[in-house]
Scaffold this motif. Structure first.
Motif, PDB file in Angstrom:
ATOM      1  N   LEU A  34      47.879  33.388 -18.938  1.00 40.60           N
ATOM      2  CA  LEU A  34      47.041  34.267 -19.289  1.00 40.60           C
ATOM      3  C   LEU A  34      46.367  33.368 -20.455  1.00 40.60           C
ATOM      4  N   THR A  35      45.182  34.043 -20.754  1.00 38.37           N
ATOM      5  CA  THR A  35      44.013  33.221 -22.198  1.00 38.37           C
ATOM      6  C   THR A  35      43.939  33.840 -22.422  1.00 38.37           C
ATOM      7  N   VAL A  36      43.346  33.565 -23.742  1.00 37.51           N
ATOM      8  CA  VAL A  36      41.809  34.103 -24.273  1.00 37.51           C
ATOM      9  C   VAL A  36      40.792  34.250 -24.505  1.00 37.51           C
ATOM     10  N   LEU A  37      40.187  34.908 -24.339  1.00 34.47           N
ATOM     11  CA  LEU A  37      38.897  34.874 -24.361  1.00 34.47           C
ATOM     12  C   LEU A  37      37.872  34.701 -24.960  1.00 34.47           C
ATOM     13  N   LEU A  38      36.795  33.728 -25.446  1.00 31.38           N
ATOM     14  CA  LEU A  38      36.615  34.422 -26.282  1.00 31.38           C
ATOM     15  C   LEU A  38      35.006  33.212 -26.505  1.00 31.38           C
ATOM     16  N   PRO A  39      34.579  34.031 -28.152  1.00 32.69           N
ATOM     17  CA  PRO A  39      32.630  32.849 -28.313  1.00 32.69           C
ATOM     18  C   PRO A  39      33.145  31.739 -27.962  1.00 32.69           C
ATOM     19  N   ALA A  40      32.636  30.543 -27.911  1.00 34.46           N
ATOM     20  CA  ALA A  40      32.108  29.281 -27.762  1.00 34.46           C
ATOM     21  C   ALA A  40      32.284  29.185 -28.953  1.00 34.46           C
ATOM     22  N   GLY A  70      34.238  41.975 -28.813  1.00 38.35           N
ATOM     23  CA  GLY A  70      35.308  41.576 -29.459  1.00 38.35           C
ATOM     24  C   GLY A  70      35.592  41.130 -28.433  1.00 38.35           C
ATOM     25  N   VAL A  71      37.519  40.594 -28.501  1.00 40.97           N
ATOM     26  CA  VAL A  71      37.935  39.351 -27.761  1.00 40.97           C
ATOM     27  C   VAL A  71      38.870  39.435 -26.865  1.00 40.97           C
ATOM     28  N   ALA A  72      39.220  38.919 -25.613  1.00 43.16           N
ATOM     29  CA  ALA A  72      40.209  39.812 -24.247  1.00 43.16           C
ATOM     30  C   ALA A  72      41.159  38.906 -24.058  1.00 43.16           C
ATOM     31  N   LEU A  73      41.787  39.199 -23.774  1.00 40.02           N
ATOM     32  CA  LEU A  73      43.121  38.756 -23.363  1.00 40.02           C
ATOM     33  C   LEU A  73      43.289  38.375 -21.583  1.00 40.02           C
ATOM     34  N   VAL A  74      42.730  37.870 -21.119  1.00 39.70           N
ATOM     35  CA  VAL A  74      42.234  37.167 -19.166  1.00 39.70           C
ATOM     36  C   VAL A  74      43.305  36.430 -18.660  1.00 39.70           C
ATOM     37  N   PRO A  75      43.569  37.077 -17.298  1.00 37.84           N
ATOM     38  CA  PRO A  75      43.976  35.745 -16.798  1.00 37.84           C
ATOM     39  C   PRO A  75      42.838  34.555 -16.283  1.00 37.84           C
ATOM     40  N   ALA A  76      43.836  33.200 -15.915  1.00 38.82           N
ATOM     41  CA  ALA A  76      43.040  31.465 -15.716  1.00 38.82           C
ATOM     42  C   ALA A  76      42.091  31.999 -14.401  1.00 38.82           C
ATOM     43  N   LEU A  77      42.539  32.904 -13.476  1.00 37.76           N
ATOM     44  CA  LEU A  77      42.374  32.268 -12.114  1.00 37.76           C
ATOM     45  C   LEU A  77      40.386  33.775 -13.227  1.00 37.76           C
ATOM     46  N   VAL A  78      40.341  34.380 -14.053  1.00 33.10           N
ATOM     47  CA  VAL A  78      38.890  34.289 -14.532  1.00 33.10           C
ATOM     48  C   VAL A  78      38.177  33.842 -15.055  1.00 33.10           C
ATOM     49  N   LEU A  79      38.624  32.559 -15.724  1.00 33.99           N
ATOM     50  CA  LEU A  79      38.147  31.078 -16.227  1.00 33.99           C
ATOM     51  C   LEU A  79      37.332  31.000 -14.851  1.00 33.99           C
ATOM     52  N   SER A  80      37.479  30.457 -13.437  1.00 37.67           N
ATOM     53  CA  SER A  80      37.064  30.008 -12.469  1.00 37.67           C
ATOM     54  C   SER A  80      35.632  30.645 -12.174  1.00 37.67           C
ATOM     55  N   PHE A  81      35.304  31.623 -12.627  1.00 42.82           N
ATOM     56  CA  PHE A  81      34.151  32.089 -12.798  1.00 42.82           C
ATOM     57  C   PHE A  81      33.093  33.081 -13.552  1.00 42.82           C
TER      58      PHE A  81
END
Length: 301
Positions: free
Chosen positions: A171-177, A240-251
């Motif tokens: 699991l990862t935190v999705l953030l604006p760069a 806001g920010v989000a807690l997402v699975p690493a799979l989501v980072l692939s797309f």
């Protein structure tokens, strides 16, 4: 019940016009053909031929049977070819019900392999979150269910279902760069306790609330959606920010988004579920093997 061998011989007798000609065409003896036709007549309870001179003529019953025999034999041949193809992994349809991020990552990678090695296999993609996907498997609506589970939030599996673990998804935190925490390699959720949050599906949201409680805070959830693209757009928009699975980072569809690992590491288990009786179906086994290979390739990255 009609014997397919007798029907095939009857079809040849009708085509050639005599028992002797049919015997030559089939490689039988004439008495063998005669015996088969007598057996067929006993089965239907009616005479199928009468002699007119030196040739055979169909009776009304024979005419009726002849109209159907070609279709019956054609269908049997088609069925045999299809079953032969299924057994030889040249053909088959497999319905896979998966959660959105698996449908966007693991499934395309598995299908790419299958398309090259077994182009006759057809995959039908369905989408649902657990535990609904497992329930659809039990109801016969799909052949494989791809699901995920969190520690303490396991998927209940009926006895007729087999679980095949595929991978663990960090699991990862999705953030604006441009977010201050984006400069770190990993972040603690407690460091983001003052943020507004976008939550996912009910199972993901339950796990999110649990890990936040372990970090000593209750998150301010302003949006909830199981649409991964909507989550990305909301984070990009500054909602806001989000807690997402690493799979989501692939797309990721926005270049100015980034994901950062969570400390301590939190993972979800990704598994394939199949009915026990389907573990011997060749096409299903083939798709499961392709999914394992796709998951292993990701683990090796």
């Amino acid at each position: 019940m009609l014997d397919s061998r007798h029907l095939a011989t009857f079809h040849e007798v009708v085509r050639t016009g005599s028992y002797s000609a049919a015997a030559r065409a089939l490689g039988y003896t004439q008495p063998a053909v005669t015996q088969q036709m007598k057996a067929l007549e006993r089965t239907v309870g009616l005479a199928l031929f009468v002699r007119v001179g030196r040739r055979l003529k169909l009776t009304e019953a024979g005419e009726a049977l002849s109209r159907h025999t070609g279709v019956i034999l054609g269908n049997l041949s088609a069925a045999q070819q299809q079953l032969k193809g299924l057994a030889g992994l040249r053909a088959g349809r497999v319905r896979v019900c998966a959660f959105p991020s698996a449908n966007a990552t693991l499934l395309p990678e598995a299908i790419a392999q299958l398309t090259v090695e077994h182009p006759g296999i057809r995959i039908e993609l369905l989408e649902d979150e657990p535990p609904e996907s497992v329930q659809r498997l039990v109801r016969g609506e799909c052949d494989i269910a791809l699901t995920f589970s969190y520690p303490g939030l396991q998927v209940e599996v009926p006895t007729e279902v087999v679980e095949l673990p595929l991978t663990e998804d960090l699991l990862t935190v999705l953030l604006p760069a441009g977010h201050p925490m984006a400069r770190r390699q990993a972040v603690r959720l407690s460091d983001l306790s003052g943020e507004r949050w976008i939550a996912g599906c009910p199972r993901c949201r339950a796990n999110f609330l649990h890990v936040c409680a372990e970090e000593g805070f209750t998150p301010d959830i302003v949006f909830s959606t199981d649409d991964n693209l909507a989550v990305q757009s909301l984070v990009m928009a500054g909602a806001g920010v989000a807690l997402v699975p690493a799979l989501v980072l692939s797309f990721l569809c926005h270049a100015k988004l980034t994901g950062r690992a969570v400390k301590p590491h939190t993972r979800r288990k990704v598994s394939a579920y199949v009915l026990r009786e389907h573990c011997r179906v060749p096409a299903t086994i083939l798709v499961l093997d392709a999914l394992k290979a796709a998951a292993a390739a990701r683990d090796g990255c």
